[in-house]
Design an enzyme around this catalytic site. Structure first.
Site, PDB file in Angstrom:
ATOM      1  CD  GLU A   1       3.745  -4.660  -6.537  1.00 15.40           C
ATOM      2  OE1 GLU A   1       3.646  -5.154  -7.684  1.00 15.40           O
ATOM      3  OE2 GLU A   1       4.416  -3.648  -6.297  1.00 15.40           O
TER       4      GLU A   1
ATOM      5  CG  HIS B   1       1.611   6.190  -6.652  1.00 12.88           C
ATOM      6  ND1 HIS B   1       1.269   6.241  -7.983  1.00 12.88           N
ATOM      7  CD2 HIS B   1       2.559   5.223  -6.539  1.00 12.88           C
ATOM      8  CE1 HIS B   1       1.994   5.364  -8.663  1.00 12.88           C
ATOM      9  NE2 HIS B   1       2.779   4.720  -7.809  1.00 12.88           N
TER      10      HIS B   1
END
Lengths: 322, 432, 325
Positions: free
Chosen positions: C60, C129
């Site tokens: 990322e 998440h």
């Protein structure tokens, strides 16, 4: 010699190295007199890497550099007067005084740009190469970064993707032995960092970073490979930082014994010696004189330039309406 | 039991708050009735408050610089030097005012007002504060409906509703109740009956009333659709005159010195015409009914005004020197006109009495018939009713015309008007 | 017009924009062959090839930095970050690169990239998440942050984001992908960034929300309507730059505000909304602004625990009633 610089190119490299060195020396003097703002990160002794590396690229190739990037600025063909103006916070600077000496950018010479987050230039160049690949352009991108940046996580991520996608990018690792005050061997288990290239499926090599011809050749060859869609190259140019981390560095960790051999191998002196053999020492001296005139004029003009006037940056604003 | 020191009616016309300027007497000093205790500032001027009784100044609740409501207790006069016993519950005006409840029970160690104390802080929402400022309302007089204790917008009248309300639609069902009456002053003597003009109310007599109250009983009444009086469709002037007469009869007084201003002047004249033997004297200040002309825009504008911004210009139009009507004055005046129903009723009344910007009634014949001592007071700069109407008066009627004075001589020339009234009373006092 | 799921609306926007502009390409984890974990890029690799739809390693940090520099050099990248919880990994590229160089090198370069990600809880994805880190992103000068709730806005705003010259963070919500709504078929229907939308008109209290919280706010408005309270629901749509005039107009009407965001309360997006209202609408306020947000703690996993922390209609309605009391 394949990919070696022509005599004219060597003369230009020599000239740009002298411009860079004099830029650093004059800035150092101004800093001592308290006439500069913030820290300055001088690249004395490392000129060959940035200048010869950039000279091996085309004008439309992209390059990004570090907080210690004056040699890359000059090497990529930026105007010393506007470099000085930016460093002195003037309206005529490359960033109109918004950036300062670490963050210069000049899209017209492909120098985008300086970056003071250590390691940030590595994915930046990879991203530019990605852009080149997506648009199928005949360009390459190059990151000039240090041994300190080589230890960041993002270096791994970016090199992995560059190798994976065979991006047209050159990783020019300018190993000046120091990450701020900490020597390279305290930061890495291996002495040669270029060996990491193997893990990314790209060629890696080591060159003498104080030898302009060696640097030029290595970069030119890597650029040619990139243009052939054969992917990235990791070049480790071994050099040495002669003036400490920055103007705010108290020093004391670089011994004279350590520095003396590097001083003897000053890249400008080496370049002058090599060039003298081809064009004669008088012509080499003329290059230095012309460079001196240019750099003095650059400072004179830049220091006479106006300061910018503050304006709020609308695109940064938090609200749709003012 | 200590006696409270009050501002009472020292405030200027419409004033709700006064500012303490200076105490003339130190805490603990002995005082005699009538001696000046404290000077307060109203919108108009500095006023001295005198000691109501003999005794000792045993408490000061309002330090110089403090702004206090008209009803506030400023201090106490004790029977002895240590007498601070004062039962606020007995005192209706104070007991009804929650904000002042702290000061009713004297606590000598904290007599000085401290702006940082929480009880001085009115808890109100920003929107409520803004609305109150627009309407000229004093938040101190409002209660909070929220369990948070915070005065909210809903605790105030909505300005929008006021502005937009159609006068006729807003008119409540006619209320035929009696007009509201206020009595003050001395117990004995011939009462002075004061009748205010259009758009004002009994409170507007404040400066005059306070002075007259020193020497005689004073009675003030609110015209219908004004002050606290009921709202009803007056229709014609004759109906108004009947209302006034009925209210007068209900007063059960033998006779009165009658004073009226503007429409109140017309009313007084009409009353004097039907109850001639009970009117000891008649003083008409810029009265209506003596000619057709009137500034219709003023009447309409005054009646409509629903916020200080629209009220101020008309109040300033009324006087010769607009500077004498300050913002405080306007806000305070607006405070008395907060009720949209009141304004709607007044607007209707104005249209009924002054159709097409004309005084729809003529009392010149009544003026001819008068027998009691009568004086007319008028400002030569009156922009509402032309002073030339005064020339309709017969020779028996005294005429006082003031230069550089507008439609409110009692406000603009208070001392002179008082002098005239005193002379009038003294004259007729012989007869009484 | 066609009835579409939110994910399909996004897919249509991507397909249309990639079709009309060869500079647009997309990369991210599992977005290519698999079509994205939430199937937003389904079918695009077949249509546009592996050069323009790239599956990436799990990187990322570098991906975001590369999106920034690729955008500086002539392309219009779209980067998908699978979960908003991973946004902190992307931060240097946003805070120290895109934000900075948009200003420093203004006039020389533009940085037209879109970072798509999805956040929010409610389905037991746990503490790493399910977060909404809107405020991390909305804090950054020079970066636009949008969070549409309807499929129509999802499509129109994604298209506008792709064409925007500035970096745009496009925040989706995992519980919105399957919601349906009418969506314009036409290619040139764009929904402008920086404009809020009155989702429900009302006069008593304004509820400001974005993304999935608009759905909750609308449900709260229905609850409040039973009590005779007319709640106005403003779908902010764009978190930065914020549509101040829409906020001012609504509060001028209702004098009461509840601000809602699924992220944390302290220093949260709700805090910014509250301060903004204080700055610009103070005299219009008839009560303090109420914040409805995630309690200041990590998101627990177990269903009753997770349900206890995620803002919902009843908490919003309760806040509205408290504000109006």
């Amino acid at each position: 010699m394949q990919n070696a610089p022509s005599i004219e190119e060597q003369m230009e490299i020599h000239r740009r190295m002298i411009l860079t060195r004099r830029l650093e020396e004059i800035l150092g003097g101004l800093a001592k007199d308290g006439k500069t703002r913030g820290p300055l990160h001088r690249c004395d002794g490392q000129e060959a890497v940035g200048v010869a590396g950039c000279m091996a690229l085309r004008a439309n190739d992209y390059v990004c550099t570090t907080h210690r990037g004056h040699h890359v600025y000059v090497g990529k063909g930026m105007d010393p007067r506007r470099i000085v103006a930016e460093i002195m916070g003037r309206e005529t600077g490359y960033c109109r005084g918004r950036g300062g000496h670490m963050l210069l950018g000049d899209a017209s010479t492909g120098m985008i740009g300086g970056n003071a987050i250590v390691g940030a230039g590595i994915p930046a160049a990879a991203g530019m190469a990605l852009s080149i690949q997506v648009m199928k352009e005949d360009r390459v991108a190059m990151a000039v970064f240090g041994d300190g940046a080589a230890q960041t996580g993002i270096a791994h991520e970016a090199m992995n993707m560059a190798g994976l996608w065979k991006l047209p990018v050159i990783f020019l690792l300018e190993n000046n032995q120091y990450g701020l005050t900490v020597r390279q061997e305290v930061q890495s288990p291996v002495e040669d960092l270029f060996i990491r290239a193997a893990g990314y499926g790209m060629p890696g090599l080591k060159v003498d970073g104080n030898d302009v011809v060696a640097v030029y050749q290595a970069v030119a060859e890597a650029a040619a490979r990139a243009r052939r869609n054969d992917g990235p190259t990791l070049i480790e140019a071994k050099t040495y930082r002669m003036q400490g981390f920055s103007t705010s560095d108290m020093g004391g960790y670089q011994s004279e014994a350590e520095m003396a051999p590097w001083r003897d191998r000053d890249p400008i002196r080496l370049s002058a010696e090599t060039l003298s053999k081809s064009i004669g020492s008088e012509a080499v001296a003329e290059i230095a004189e012309a460079a001196e005139v240019e750099i003095q004029a650059a400072f004179a003009l830049a220091l006479a330039d106006p300061f910018p006037v503050f304006e709020f940056h609308r695109p940064s604003g938090a609200y749709t309406e003012v | 039991m200590a006696t409270p020191i009050r501002v009472d009616s020292a405030g200027g016309e419409y004033m709700e708050n006064v500012v303490i300027l200076e105490w003339a007497v130190g805490l603990g000093s002995s005082v005699t009735a009538g001696e000046t205790l404290v000077t307060v500032e109203t919108a108009k001027a500095a006023t001295d408050i005198d000691a109501p009784v003999d005794g000792y100044l045993t408490a000061i609740f309002a330090e110089p610089g403090a702004e206090v409501p008209l009803s506030a207790v400023l201090g106490l006069i004790g029977v002895t030097a240590g007498d601070t016993a004062f039962d606020g519950e007995l005192d209706e005006a104070s007991a009804s005012d929650e904000e002042r409840s702290e000061t009713i029970h004297p606590q000598p160690e904290r007599v000085a007002p401290d702006p940082s104390t929480s009880e001085d802080r009115i808890v109100a929402s920003p929107a409520a504060r803004r609305q109150a400022a627009r309407l000229g309302l004093d938040l101190r007089r409002l209660g909070a409906s929220s369990p948070s204790g915070r005065i909210k917008l809903r605790d105030l009248p909505a300005q929008g509703t006021l502005v937009e309300s159609r006068p006729v639609a807003a008119l409540p069902v006619d209320d035929n109740g009696p007009l509201s009456v206020y009595r003050s002053g001395r117990e004995s003597g011939v009462p002075i009956l004061l009748i205010h003009g259009f758009g004002a109310d009994a409170v507007s007599w404040s400066p005059i009333e306070r002075e007259l109250a020193r020497q005689a009983p004073v009675i003030r009444l609110d015209l219908p659709n004004h002050g606290q009086s009921p709202h009803r469709r007056v229709g014609r002037f004759a109906n108004l005159a009947r209302d006034i007469t009925k209210a007068f009869d209900d007063l059960c007084v033998e006779d009165v010195h009658l004073v009226g201003h503007s429409l109140g002047g017309a009313s007084a004249l009409a009353l004097a015409d039907v109850r001639p033997r009970r009117v000891a004297s008649l003083t008409l200040i810029a009265p209506g009914g003596l000619g057709p002309r009137i500034d219709g825009e003023f009447i309409e504008g005054l009646a409509r005004a629903s916020c200080p911004d629209s009220l101020g210009p008309w109040l300033r139009h009324m006087v010769c020197d607009p500077k004498m009507i300050g913002d405080d004055f306007v806000r305070a005046a607006m405070a008395s006109r907060m009720d949209a129903g009141l304004r709607a009723a007044q607007l209707q009344m104005a249209r009924d009495l002054f159709p097409d910007a004309t005084q729809g009634f003529d009392l010149r014949a009544a003026l001819e018939r008068l027998e009691c001592p009568t004086r007319l007071i008028w400002g030569r700069s009156d922009a509402i009713l032309p002073w030339q109407h005064a020339l309709a008066a017969p020779g028996r009627v005294g005429l006082h015309l003031f230069e550089a004075t507008g439609h409110a001589p009692q406000l603009e020339r208070t001392d002179a008007v008082l002098a005239i009234l005193r002379a009038q009373i003294a004259l007729s006092g012989v007869r009484a | 017009m066609a009835i579409m799921r939110y994910a399909e609306a996004l897919n249509a926007a991507l397909r249309e924009e990639m079709g009309r502009d060869p500079r647009v390409f997309m990369f991210g984890e599992d977005i290519g062959r698999y079509g994205g974990v939430f199937k937003v890029s389904r079918g695009l690799m077949d249509e546009f090839g592996e050069g323009r739809i790239r599956d990436t390693p799990i990187s990322e940090q570098a991906l975001t930095a590369m999106a920034v520099s690729a955008a500086m050099t002539g392309t219009r990248p779209i980067l998908e970050i699978m979960y908003a919880d991973f946004v902190p990994l992307c931060m240097d590229a946003l805070v120290n690169q895109a934000s900075v160089f948009g200003y420093l090198w203004e006039g020389q370069i533009e940085i037209p990239f879109v970072l798509r990600t999805q956040g929010g809880g409610g389905v037991g994805t746990g503490a790493q998440h399910a977060k909404s880190l809107d405020v991390f992103l909305a804090h950054i000068p020079g970066i636009k942050v949008v969070a549409p709730v309807t499929p129509a806005d999802a499509k129109g705003m994604l298209k506008a984001a792709i064409r925007d010259p500035q970096p745009v963070i496009f925040l989706e919500h995992k519980l919105l992908y399957n919601t349906r709504g009418e969506v314009a078929n036409e290619e040139d229907v764009l929904v402008p960034l920086g404009k809020a939308r009155v989702a429900i008109s009302g006069t008593d209290i304004s509820i400001f929300a974005s993304s999935k919280m608009v759905v909750e706010a609308e449900a709260a408005a229905k609850l409040l309507a039973k009590d005779g309270i007319g709640a106005e629901v403003i779908d902010l749509r764009t978190l930065r730059p914020l549509d101040l005039s829409a906020i001012k107009a609504s509060i001028a009407k209702t004098h009461h505000a509840v601000v809602v965001n699924e992220g944390w309360n302290f220093c949260g997006y709700v805090s910014e909304l509250s301060a903004t209202i204080m700055d610009h609408c103070f005299d219009d306020l008839d009560a303090p602004v109420s914040r409805v947000a995630m309690p200041d703690m990590p998101i627990p996993y177990s269903e009753p625990l997770e349900a206890a922390v995620i803002p919902n209609a009843s908490r919003i309605a309760e806040a509205a009633r408290r504000t109006l009391a």
